[in-house]
Design an enzyme around this catalytic site. Structure first.
Site, PDB file in Angstrom:
ATOM      1  N   SER A  80      60.962  32.654 -16.713  1.00  0.00           N
ATOM      2  CA  SER A  80      60.100  33.171 -15.652  1.00  0.00           C
ATOM      3  C   SER A  80      59.873  34.660 -15.851  1.00  0.00           C
ATOM      4  CB  SER A  80      60.760  32.939 -14.292  1.00  0.00           C
ATOM      5  OG  SER A  80      60.915  31.554 -14.052  1.00  0.00           O
ATOM      6  N   GLU A  81      58.617  35.074 -15.795  1.00  0.00           N
ATOM      7  CA  GLU A  81      58.318  36.484 -16.045  1.00  0.00           C
ATOM      8  C   GLU A  81      59.034  37.376 -15.039  1.00  0.00           C
ATOM      9  OE1 GLU A  81      54.437  38.072 -15.403  1.00  0.00           O
ATOM     10  OE2 GLU A  81      54.000  36.728 -13.746  1.00  0.00           O
TER      11      GLU A  81
ATOM     12  N   ARG B 235      59.408  28.495  -7.445  1.00  0.00           N
ATOM     13  CA  ARG B 235      58.895  28.129  -8.762  1.00  0.00           C
ATOM     14  C   ARG B 235      58.776  26.622  -8.921  1.00  0.00           C
ATOM     15  NH1 ARG B 235      63.306  31.211 -12.259  1.00  0.00           N
ATOM     16  NH2 ARG B 235      64.564  30.227 -10.626  1.00  0.00           N
TER      17      ARG B 235
ATOM     18  N   CYS C  21      67.204  39.026 -16.542  1.00  0.00           N
ATOM     19  CA  CYS C  21      66.029  38.435 -17.207  1.00  0.00           C
ATOM     20  C   CYS C  21      65.762  39.046 -18.581  1.00  0.00           C
ATOM     21  CB  CYS C  21      64.805  38.600 -16.322  1.00  0.00           C
ATOM     22  SG  CYS C  21      65.023  37.915 -14.668  1.00  0.00           S
TER      23      CYS C  21
ATOM     24  N   LYS D 140      66.040  23.573 -13.202  1.00  0.00           N
ATOM     25  CA  LYS D 140      64.999  23.544 -14.224  1.00  0.00           C
ATOM     26  C   LYS D 140      65.040  22.225 -14.991  1.00  0.00           C
ATOM     27  CE  LYS D 140      64.365  28.499 -15.105  1.00  0.00           C
ATOM     28  NZ  LYS D 140      64.499  29.587 -16.102  1.00  0.00           N
TER      29      LYS D 140
ATOM     30  N   ASP E 162      63.358  30.045  -3.631  1.00  0.00           N
ATOM     31  CA  ASP E 162      62.850  29.815  -4.989  1.00  0.00           C
ATOM     32  C   ASP E 162      61.560  29.024  -4.881  1.00  0.00           C
ATOM     33  OD1 ASP E 162      62.346  29.216  -7.658  1.00  0.00           O
ATOM     34  OD2 ASP E 162      64.471  28.927  -8.123  1.00  0.00           O
TER      35      ASP E 162
ATOM     36  N   CYS F 172      68.905  42.227 -12.406  1.00  0.00           N
ATOM     37  CA  CYS F 172      68.909  40.818 -12.791  1.00  0.00           C
ATOM     38  C   CYS F 172      69.273  40.750 -14.274  1.00  0.00           C
ATOM     39  CB  CYS F 172      67.554  40.174 -12.522  1.00  0.00           C
ATOM     40  SG  CYS F 172      66.196  40.967 -13.408  1.00  0.00           S
TER      41      CYS F 172
HETATM   42 ZN   LIG Z   1      64.564  39.534 -13.394  1.00  0.00          ZN
END
Ligand SMILES: [Zn+2]
Length: 217
Positions: free
Chosen positions: A54-55, A130, A69, A156, A128, A67
């Site tokens: 996830s971007e 997504r 990411c 996911k 969330d 985070c």
């Molecule tokens: Zn992040």
């Protein structure tokens, strides 16, 4: 089965990077309008390693420590460069789908003591938002009806399975822990079902160096 009409293939081109050489295939999400990128190493076959990423502008472009990411994307690109596979880079997933502005608003609330889940809820937004139907359709377009998924997030895997992609194995991707995001990681383990060895149910916190690597073997 993945819905082929959920995506529209746009272009494929080569992308040399510090991680290795990739092919990029761009897909427009016909439902959201977002442009998703399949970053491909080798000639992936069913069962290939796949990361649904996830971007995250703050984590990836600015090196935010709030985070994990950025380190996860770097590690995923390294792993698929070495072993082959696909990083499916999903736009419109900022802040677990609430968008960049709302993510920043949630960060502001976290400065008052709310955790990442309660901050979203305080804004009237889902914890969330997504979904992965477009990712499933893009994987199907690549001939990947079965994958080994690089993730700590069982949701996911479940979402891919619900959209017709079989997940043969979950491969952990435990990187990017630091003293700033310790509470965030603990919340993801405790409240969002993420499987993190370093933040198990007992609440034990491992040193970052003890966190599991990304060995896909
Ligand atoms: Zn992040």
């Amino acid at each position: 089965m993945p819905d082929p009409s959920r995506i529209r293939f746009e272009v494929e081109t080569r992308l040399p990077t510090v991680h290795g050489g990739f092919r990029v295939r761009a897909y427009t999400d016909t439902t959201t309008g977002d442009l998703h990128l399949a970053i491909i190493s080798g000639e992936p076959r069913p069962g290939a390693l796949v990361r649904l990423h996830s971007e995250c502008l703050t984590g990836e472009a600015f090196g935010s420590l709030k985070c994990e990411c950025g380190p996860q994307l770097d590690a995923a690109l390294d792993v698929i460069a070495e072993h082959g596979g696909v990083v499916m880079y999903l736009r419109g997933h900022e802040g677990r789908g609430i968008g960049l502005l709302n993510k920043l608003r949630a960060y502001r609330l976290q400065e008052d003591g709310l955790d990442t889940v309660d901050a979203n809820l305080a804004l009237g937004l889902p914890a969330d938002a997504r979904e992965y139907a477009a990712a499933a359709s893009a994987l199907a377009d690549l001939g990947l009806d079965r994958v080994r998924l690089l993730t700590n997030n069982p949701a996911k895997s479940e979402s891919l399975e619900a959209n017709g992609i079989e997940v043969l194995e979950r491969v952990p991707l435990e990187v990017g822990f630091n003293e700033v995001n310790e509470g965030y990681m603990r919340t993801k383990a405790a409240r969002m079902g993420h499987l993190l060895d370093a933040f198990g149910p007992a609440g034990d916190v491992a040193e970052p160096g003890e966190a599991a690597g990304t060995d896909p073997a």
